[in-house]
Design a protein around this motif. Sequence first.
Motif, PDB file in Angstrom:
ATOM      1  N   LYS A 650       0.830  -1.203   0.000  1.00 17.35           N
ATOM      2  CA  LYS A 650       0.000   0.000   0.000  1.00 17.35           C
ATOM      3  C   LYS A 650       0.869   1.260   0.000  1.00 17.35           C
ATOM      4  CE  LYS A 650      -3.761   0.345   0.066  1.00 17.35           C
ATOM      5  NZ  LYS A 650      -4.693   0.567  -1.077  1.00 17.35           N
ATOM      6  N   GLU A 653       2.353   1.654  -3.330  1.00 15.70           N
ATOM      7  CA  GLU A 653       1.362   2.160  -4.284  1.00 15.70           C
ATOM      8  C   GLU A 653       1.163   3.663  -4.120  1.00 15.70           C
ATOM      9  OE1 GLU A 653      -3.344   1.432  -5.402  1.00 15.70           O
ATOM     10  OE2 GLU A 653      -2.254  -0.047  -4.189  1.00 15.70           O
ATOM     11  N   ILE A 654       1.127   4.128  -2.876  1.00 12.28           N
ATOM     12  CA  ILE A 654       0.960   5.563  -2.605  1.00 12.28           C
ATOM     13  C   ILE A 654       2.135   6.353  -3.173  1.00 12.28           C
ATOM     14  CG2 ILE A 654       0.936   7.294  -0.756  1.00 12.28           C
ATOM     15  CD1 ILE A 654      -0.566   5.154   0.947  1.00 12.28           C
ATOM     16  N   ASP A 694      -3.803   7.022   0.546  1.00 11.46           N
ATOM     17  CA  ASP A 694      -4.059   6.416  -0.757  1.00 11.46           C
ATOM     18  C   ASP A 694      -5.099   7.227  -1.519  1.00 11.46           C
ATOM     19  OD1 ASP A 694      -3.779   4.459  -2.775  1.00 11.46           O
ATOM     20  OD2 ASP A 694      -5.587   3.455  -2.062  1.00 11.46           O
ATOM     21  N   SER A 697      -3.518  10.521  -2.602  1.00  9.04           N
ATOM     22  CA  SER A 697      -2.599  10.345  -3.729  1.00  9.04           C
ATOM     23  C   SER A 697      -3.380  10.202  -5.031  1.00  9.04           C
ATOM     24  CB  SER A 697      -1.696   9.133  -3.502  1.00  9.04           C
ATOM     25  OG  SER A 697      -2.454   7.935  -3.433  1.00  9.04           O
TER      26      SER A 697
END
Length: 712
Positions: A650, A653-654, A694, A697
């Motif tokens: 995670k 991904e951010i 998240d 972003s």
Amino acid sequence: MSLKKRFTQIPLRFSQEKSSFLDFLRGEHFSDALRNTISVIVPLVVFFAAGNKEAAIGIAATVLLICLTDLPDNRTHKIRTALSSIVVFTVTAFIVACTVKLPALAAITLVAAAFFLSMLSVFGDKMSVIGSVAIVLATVVFGIKPANPYLFTAYVAIGGIWYFLLSVIQSQISPYRSLNHAILLCLKTSTLYLREKAKYYNLDIPFDQQQTTAIKLHVAINQQHEYLRSLLLTDNLTMNIKNENGQVLLGRALLLIDLHERLNALSFDYTYIRNTMADTAALKTVHDLINLLGTEMDLIYKRSKVSSSYLIHDFNHAMFTAKRSQLDAESGNLNAAQLHIVEGLTKNLDQIAEVLEQITANVPSQKLSVEDNLGTIAYDQFVDRSAPVTRSALSFSSPVFRFSLRLAISFAITFLFLMAIGKSDYGYWTFLTIAVVSRPGFAQTKKRNIQRLEGSLSGLLVAVLLCFLISSNVVILALVAISLLGFYGTTRLNYGVSAFFVTLTVTMVLVVYTGQINHIMLSRFIYTLAGCFVSLATIFLFPIWDATRLHEMIGWAVTDSCEYLKAAVEKHSHAARDITHERLSRKLANVAIYRFSQALDNASVEPLAKRINISAMKSMRQILYKINAVITSIYLSSDQFSLDTPDQEKIGEIIGKLLNRDTAMDPVPVSDIPSAGEFKTGIENFQEKLAHLDSLSGDFRLCWQELNSGSA
């Protein structure tokens, strides 16, 4: 607003104005202004009484200007500033004085002085100020046209030595004066920031209105933190571990910086909080609790203004505890989502209260009860130092070179203008105006031109009125002293007001000295107007536009924010911590965001503003501040945790969404994300923050796409 309500607010406004005025009288600006005024008047009176007018004018004019280079600073830097200012002023005065009687050579000399003295900016902010004021000195020497260059240069050197002798002695007697003032200013602005934060929890206040004000205060606080670091961390005497007073001041500075981080992390999704808590009494209690902390901060500020000891105010546990108990009681009527919000808020408020308690205690930095081991921080890495001068400083890509060239051309154009209109006693005022209003950026130049015109015109009107109503030269000169005090007292606060006072001072002095009131008034008006016109006209020569740098500055802010996120997660591991890296990452992220914010404000008034999507840029600024707040909340968390593979993915991904904003989603590899020991508490809270990051972003990428779509 009704007329009745306006009248009822008059006593409050009067009280606020009175308090601000008293703050000014007690503050560093006024005491510096008093010192500067005395240092100008004493040689003026002494040498005029001795019959040496040239010495009086030469020394007084030097002191009048050289004290503007002496900004609040520590003892070490004051001595360096003194030596640099005296050398630059003396050399400048000598060269200009030697050439002033030959018009062609004088023109070349003044144009060259404008260029080379402006180029001193490559050596840092302090040399930039010295160079700028030295340009003003060059124009004054050009206007005075001293008969004996050698004797006049001696007067300039004597004036510089006389002033800095007073200043350095004062810094030795009160070594912590500037530092204490900087700490108080940080505390005052932090108080305003906290009270603005409280308004987010008031449903009667529009949300968008708070965003703009809070961001401006956030920028101001970060600027003050940089100034505080410069004063404190570069003073070897203060930072000496054996210097108890210095360590106490270091402790206060660290606490104020940590306090701001906690204020910044005081929630980060106000829209959700308002919607979720709208029908509860707890929302108002949270608002009151934050305001109570603001009141406590204000009391600390007000009582510490009259004493260097913060022990004169103890944190009011009773009121804070009572309000906390009220919130706890109201929490029994909340649902799970509402209760979760309140628990997070009260935890942060308790941390703010803890920092305030420590601020009121005069303890060295080593004894502060904070989560970090402060003794291991490499403080020298937190000070911005001037970059080494390279060949790039002499290229068109250098903003300093472009501005210096523009200023030199402005001076050359002014010479042509003065040649066209013929001989004038006060034509040098055009050069002087250009020197003081011209700035590298369009926004600052435009603002200072407006302030210069408003201040000069109002100063001329008041001067005319006083000179016609008062016939006594003694009374006029007494008013000159008061006006000079006003100039020095406001020069670092409001250029428009200082322009009013300096115009009033110069005009009254010349009227007493020459008696040519009409000629002086008309000359001041014409040449000030001409200087402003040339300054604005030449801004389009080698322009420096903030609008063209916004995308690049967003990139810097994002990169530093990602490093801050990695440091925030790494902080909670069981592994050996690099506290310097953690805090430096936090600082760099804050600085990058506030510099982008400043550039955006400047770009908004530039001609190129029509070519950029200002609305989307402002949305981007809000997103970056929210991202920073969530990361700060993670950083300040007292939890210790490890990262499972899903959490690592995670975070990757951010970071991927932020760094790879121009491409398809490309997560950062799991191996780049730090991992640590076992989870202890707050797992859901941490994962909620990751989920919020998240989402932000994703908002960032959408906003970035809008910025690059070409839509206005």
